[in-house]
Design a protein around this motif. Structure first.
Motif, PDB file in Angstrom:
ATOM      1  N   PHE A   1      89.870 -26.174  71.904  1.00 59.41           N
ATOM      2  CA  PHE A   1      91.181 -26.146  71.250  1.00 59.41           C
ATOM      3  C   PHE A   1      92.043 -25.018  71.820  1.00 59.41           C
ATOM      4  O   PHE A   1      93.226 -25.182  72.066  1.00 59.41           O
ATOM      5  CB  PHE A   1      90.983 -25.971  69.741  1.00 59.41           C
ATOM      6  N   ALA A   2      91.414 -23.859  72.058  1.00 61.42           N
ATOM      7  CA  ALA A   2      92.176 -22.715  72.583  1.00 61.42           C
ATOM      8  C   ALA A   2      92.696 -22.981  73.991  1.00 61.42           C
ATOM      9  O   ALA A   2      93.765 -22.502  74.363  1.00 61.42           O
ATOM     10  CB  ALA A   2      91.299 -21.472  72.574  1.00 61.42           C
ATOM     11  N   GLN A   3      91.939 -23.726  74.782  1.00 56.27           N
ATOM     12  CA  GLN A   3      92.373 -23.999  76.166  1.00 56.27           C
ATOM     13  C   GLN A   3      93.443 -25.080  76.234  1.00 56.27           C
ATOM     14  O   GLN A   3      94.213 -25.154  77.169  1.00 56.27           O
ATOM     15  CB  GLN A   3      91.173 -24.471  77.004  1.00 56.27           C
ATOM     16  N   TRP A   4      93.449 -25.968  75.250  1.00 55.73           N
ATOM     17  CA  TRP A   4      94.324 -27.143  75.260  1.00 55.73           C
ATOM     18  C   TRP A   4      95.796 -26.789  75.329  1.00 55.73           C
ATOM     19  O   TRP A   4      96.246 -25.848  74.777  1.00 55.73           O
ATOM     20  CB  TRP A   4      94.003 -27.960  74.000  1.00 55.73           C
TER      21      TRP A   4
ATOM     22  N   HIS B   1     100.143 -19.765  64.034  1.00 58.73           N
ATOM     23  CA  HIS B   1      99.674 -19.151  65.281  1.00 58.73           C
ATOM     24  C   HIS B   1      98.543 -20.026  65.814  1.00 58.73           C
ATOM     25  O   HIS B   1      97.636 -20.382  65.054  1.00 58.73           O
ATOM     26  CB  HIS B   1      99.120 -17.747  65.028  1.00 58.73           C
ATOM     27  N   LEU B   2      98.561 -20.328  67.083  1.00 58.58           N
ATOM     28  CA  LEU B   2      97.539 -21.223  67.637  1.00 58.58           C
ATOM     29  C   LEU B   2      96.786 -20.571  68.792  1.00 58.58           C
ATOM     30  O   LEU B   2      97.357 -19.788  69.558  1.00 58.58           O
ATOM     31  CB  LEU B   2      98.185 -22.518  68.148  1.00 58.58           C
ATOM     32  N   GLY B   3      95.516 -20.925  68.894  1.00 60.43           N
ATOM     33  CA  GLY B   3      94.756 -20.621  70.112  1.00 60.43           C
ATOM     34  C   GLY B   3      94.097 -19.267  70.169  1.00 60.43           C
ATOM     35  O   GLY B   3      93.675 -18.831  71.235  1.00 60.43           O
ATOM     36  N   GLY B   4      93.945 -18.573  69.031  1.00 61.65           N
ATOM     37  CA  GLY B   4      93.238 -17.295  69.051  1.00 61.65           C
ATOM     38  C   GLY B   4      91.736 -17.502  68.914  1.00 61.65           C
ATOM     39  O   GLY B   4      91.276 -18.562  68.493  1.00 61.65           O
ATOM     40  N   GLY B   5      90.968 -16.489  69.268  1.00 59.17           N
ATOM     41  CA  GLY B   5      89.511 -16.583  69.077  1.00 59.17           C
ATOM     42  C   GLY B   5      88.804 -15.427  69.746  1.00 59.17           C
ATOM     43  O   GLY B   5      89.378 -14.717  70.577  1.00 59.17           O
TER      44      GLY B   5
END
Ligand code: SF4
Length: 557
Positions: free
Chosen positions: A554-557, A504-508
């Motif tokens: 990283f989350a915006q990328w 899973h990518l881009g959480g925060g």
């Protein structure tokens, strides 16, 4: 980023209305499943007496099944996973086949507070009864493993002699509260949440009226502008804010939770004064008790009720039926400032210092706890705290002792200046002890983070990338709110089955420096074997560094 992504979370639907959902206030108290039945069949907290009188002296074989598999949790006891059963068999076996005769004992440390004396006692019980194990959890508790029922009465006696408790460590109860680890000491604090946390604990911990909730209930309280208690993923959160007319108080958030149907908490828009806050906590937990769904355990958390009601109705019911008064509107928390992991040396408001250090993947030991107590004594500190990111702080160190404290923590393996990945990697218990686990996590996380720190030492990461490693979909280490969240499963590579991860990518959360909290997205079709994890993360991070726009996270990328 070129990977295909899917939406972050399934739509959360409350159970269908045609039949009783087991909401006490609407449907009555008739139990709709075995769990609800055993909770009503005698006060679950009363199992303590049987542990002291019957099960401790009588040993494992004397334990009644309903107590072993149910009520023991109300005192923080879970059977741990039988050794030697690989993760591929987890789904094929039932709980009794997976369970060992040894227990995990959770010691609740609301706010992670530990005195020197408590450190010593925890260290000694770890060595005497738990084979030297002691892990910091992501709720600031300490978990011991390898505990035998025969030793529990003496273990509790020693804990209680210094004011520690295991009550409601697990079970359908108000679990250990997250409290800002720098409560009462941070210079930039909006409000000190210590009195609130103490008041809830003193008034309601172990209250039989709140000991049969539909499911667990998680509380978080902070006055730190770093927003250090993950307020978006707790059932109720109080976040320190300054009201323009009413002064310091709290912004109220309700019904966040992760697990397999993640949902961020909702702001009710209500300002809670320090005088009102105990009543508001009591109101929210009673709404959950009275209106929470009890038909299905996987649809029982407060987030499902919120999905039906919405924040406006929730606030109205709270005000009209539980408080008898309206709450004023209030401001949202400001954009966070400062590091929420509290690592390193920081001056307190009283001129002394706290030193925050990282035990790799939250793992301590009995000897480390005893060593920490000795170190605290040498440097004139009488307090330590654990954090929701599994770190450890030594408080109240005088300026002239800071270097000694830093050196002493390093000697104990607690790094006050860890590498970026060691600092930002979390791992759940995993296959080593957890009955639900599919893959091993802790040792893997320690190795992966150390290797990533070495391999990526040449890069320029201004903001740390968070990495969480979870042994199953339950998300105890928070799959969905990490930059890189890993969900353990058995995967097939070239026809061979092996431990691996869905990515899973881009959480925060806001505390990670995001404008708004967001859940990560599953990378469709991608399964990474545990043995290839370091290579995968390294490639991903280097690609991000190559392709990102200026200031792009990283989350915006
Ligand atoms: Fe156990 Fe799964 Fe939670 Fe990890 S995420 S501690 S494996 S239940």
């Amino acid at each position: 980023m070129t990977t295909t992504v899917t939406p972050p979370a399934r739509t959360l639907r409350p159970p269908r209305k045609a039949r009783s959902n087991g909401q006490w206030a609407l449907d009555g108290r008739k139990p709709l499943n075995d769990n609800e039945a055993f909770k009503q069949d005698g006060d679950p907290l009363a199992v303590r007496d049987r542990i002291m009188r019957i099960y401790g002296p009588g040993g494992y074989e004397s334990i009644a099944p309903d107590d072993l598999n149910g009520r023991f949790r109300w005192w923080g006891l879970y059977t741990q996973r039988k050794q030697g059963i690989d993760g591929g068999r987890t789904a094929q076996l039932d709980a009794s086949e997976l369970s060992d005769r040894y227990f995990m004992q959770r010691v609740r440390l609301d706010g992670g507070s530990l005195s020197r004396e408590q450190l010593r006692v925890l260290g000694s019980v770890s060595n005497d009864f738990a084979r030297g194990t002691a892990d910091i959890t992501d709720r600031q508790n300490i978990q011991l493993h390898w505990v035998e029922i025969d030793n529990v009465p003496e273990l509790w006696r020693r804990l209680e002699s210094v004011g520690l408790t295991t009550v409601e460590g697990c079970g359908d109860t108000p679990r250990g509260f997250l409290v800002s680890p720098v409560a009462g000491i941070a210079k930039d604090e909006v409000i000190d949440p210590t009195p609130l946390a103490r008041a809830i604990k003193d008034t309601y911990l172990g209250d039989p009226e709140l000991a049969n909730l539909p499911r667990k209930f998680k509380t978080a309280i902070t006055g730190s502008p770093s927003l250090d208690i993950l307020h978006e993923i707790n059932d109720v959160s109080f976040v320190g804010v300054n009201h323009p007319e009413l002064g310091p108080g709290y912004d109220l958030w309700v019904a966040g939770a992760l697990s397999t149907a993640p949902r961020l908490g909702q702001r009710l828009g209500a300002f809670v004064t320090p005088e009102d806050v105990l009543d508001v906590w009591y109101g929210v937990i009673r709404i959950f008790r009275d209106y929470g769904y009890r038909r299905l355990r996987n649809k029982a958390r407060l987030k499902f009720l919120m999905a039906e009601w919405g924040p406006e109705k929730f606030r109205q019911v709270l005000q009209d039926d539980y408080l008898g008064r309206a709450l004023p509107d209030g401001p949202a928390p400001e954009e966070p400032s400062g590091d929420s992991d509290h690592i390193g040396v920081h001056e307190q408001k009283d001129g002394r210092f706290w030193v925050g250090a990282k035990p790799p993947v939250g793992r301590l030991s009995g000897d480390v706890l005893l060593g920490l107590a000795d170190l605290a004594e040498r440097v004139g500190s009488n307090r330590a705290r654990t954090t929701p990111l599994q770190n450890l702080l030594l408080l109240d160190v005088p300026a002239e002792k800071v270097d000694d404290a830093v050196a002493g923590l390093r000697e104990l393996g607690l790094d006050p200046d860890p590498g970026a990945f060691t600092r930002s990697t979390l791992a759940c218990t995993g296959l080593e002890f957890c009955k639900f686990a599919i893959v091993e996590t802790k040792k893997l996380a320690a190795r992966v983070s150390a290797e990533l720190d070495a391999r990526l030492a040449d890069t320029d990461l201004e903001r740390r990338i968070t990495l969480t490693i979870n042994g199953c979909p339950n998300s105890c280490a928070r799959i969905q709110i990490a930059d890189i969240g890993l969900k353990g499963q058995i995967i097939t590579v070239d026809g061979e089955q092996m431990p691996g991860f869905q990515v899973h990518l881009g959480g925060g959360l806001a505390s990670d420096g995001r404008a708004e909290a967001g859940l990560g997205r599953t990378v469709r079709g991608l399964k990474v074997p545990a043995s290839g994890l370091v290579d995968y993360v390294e490639r991903l991070v280097r690609r991000y560094l190559d392709q990102r726009l200026p200031e792009e996270s990283f989350a915006q990328w």
